[in-house]
Design an enzyme around this catalytic site. Sequence first.
Site, PDB file in Angstrom:
ATOM      1  N   ASP A   1       0.820  -1.213   0.000  1.00  0.00           N
ATOM      2  CA  ASP A   1       0.000   0.000   0.000  1.00  0.00           C
ATOM      3  C   ASP A   1       0.859   1.271   0.000  1.00  0.00           C
ATOM      4  O   ASP A   1       2.006   1.258   0.467  1.00  0.00           O
ATOM      5  CB  ASP A   1      -0.878   0.042   1.266  1.00  0.00           C
ATOM      6  CG  ASP A   1      -2.002  -0.972   1.210  1.00  0.00           C
ATOM      7  OD1 ASP A   1      -2.072  -1.750   0.235  1.00  0.00           O
ATOM      8  OD2 ASP A   1      -2.808  -0.981   2.153  1.00  0.00           O
TER       9      ASP A   1
ATOM     10  N   HIS B   1       3.754  -2.159   3.324  1.00  0.00           N
ATOM     11  CA  HIS B   1       3.643  -0.767   2.856  1.00  0.00           C
ATOM     12  C   HIS B   1       4.852  -0.355   2.031  1.00  0.00           C
ATOM     13  O   HIS B   1       5.994  -0.546   2.458  1.00  0.00           O
ATOM     14  CB  HIS B   1       3.428   0.184   4.042  1.00  0.00           C
ATOM     15  CG  HIS B   1       2.039   0.088   4.592  1.00  0.00           C
ATOM     16  ND1 HIS B   1       1.662  -0.918   5.440  1.00  0.00           N
ATOM     17  CD2 HIS B   1       0.937   0.843   4.358  1.00  0.00           C
ATOM     18  CE1 HIS B   1       0.379  -0.780   5.725  1.00  0.00           C
ATOM     19  NE2 HIS B   1      -0.087   0.275   5.084  1.00  0.00           N
TER      20      HIS B   1
HETATM   21 ZN    ZN Z   1      -2.715   3.169   2.978  1.00  0.00          ZN
END
Ligand code: ZN
Length: 214
Positions: free
Chosen positions: A33, A172
């Site tokens: 992400d 992430h």
């Molecule tokens: Zn996010």
Amino acid sequence: MLIEQVPQCIRRFFQPVIWRGNAKEKKIFLTFDDGPTPEITPWILDLLDMYNVKATFFCIGNNVEKYPDLFLEIQQRGHQVGNHAYTHKRGMFTDTKIFFEDIARAQKLINSDLFRPPHGHITPRQIKKLKHTFKIVLWDVITRDYDATLPPEIILQNVKKYSRNGSIIVFHDSLKAEKNLRYALPKSLAFWKEKGYECSLIHPTITTSSDKNR
Ligand SMILES: [Zn+2]
């Protein structure tokens, strides 16, 4: 554990959101992400190549606009992209009209049928509307790599403890996760390989044959 692996009773409230692939298949769905991020994304791409693994990147529209070449490279190297809104707004705490405008702005740049709500914050009403345009993807395992106060060993431990058939795993592609990611991602890839998991793309590979698997 509530944070790393959301219990089934809570998942039921958020249908038709995808939480997990088919529990009968030995597949992992690796997701990243918040990118693209010039300091991190190329390193992730090289590492994935080393393991011959394809992943899904839920990108922030604003970052795609800033780093279009990197966004293109993610796709050219065989990975998939999904919409993660333009400014990473939390749907649950944002006026729905403004939230949808943010997603639409990102969609012009990202053009994907996959959407992951930033922070996983989304209301049932928002889901009802967005499900006509997107497959809404949350996760089975959140590694907590974004929490720089956690030692990286804990991130790897989360991966090893909670990975199971059909797990959608969240890392992430961002600076805040860098320390944990650089430690835990290579070791996680080695772990899944050793355990015989196949890392797959969410679309169109994922099947959620029954509600039990969501
Ligand atoms: Zn996010």
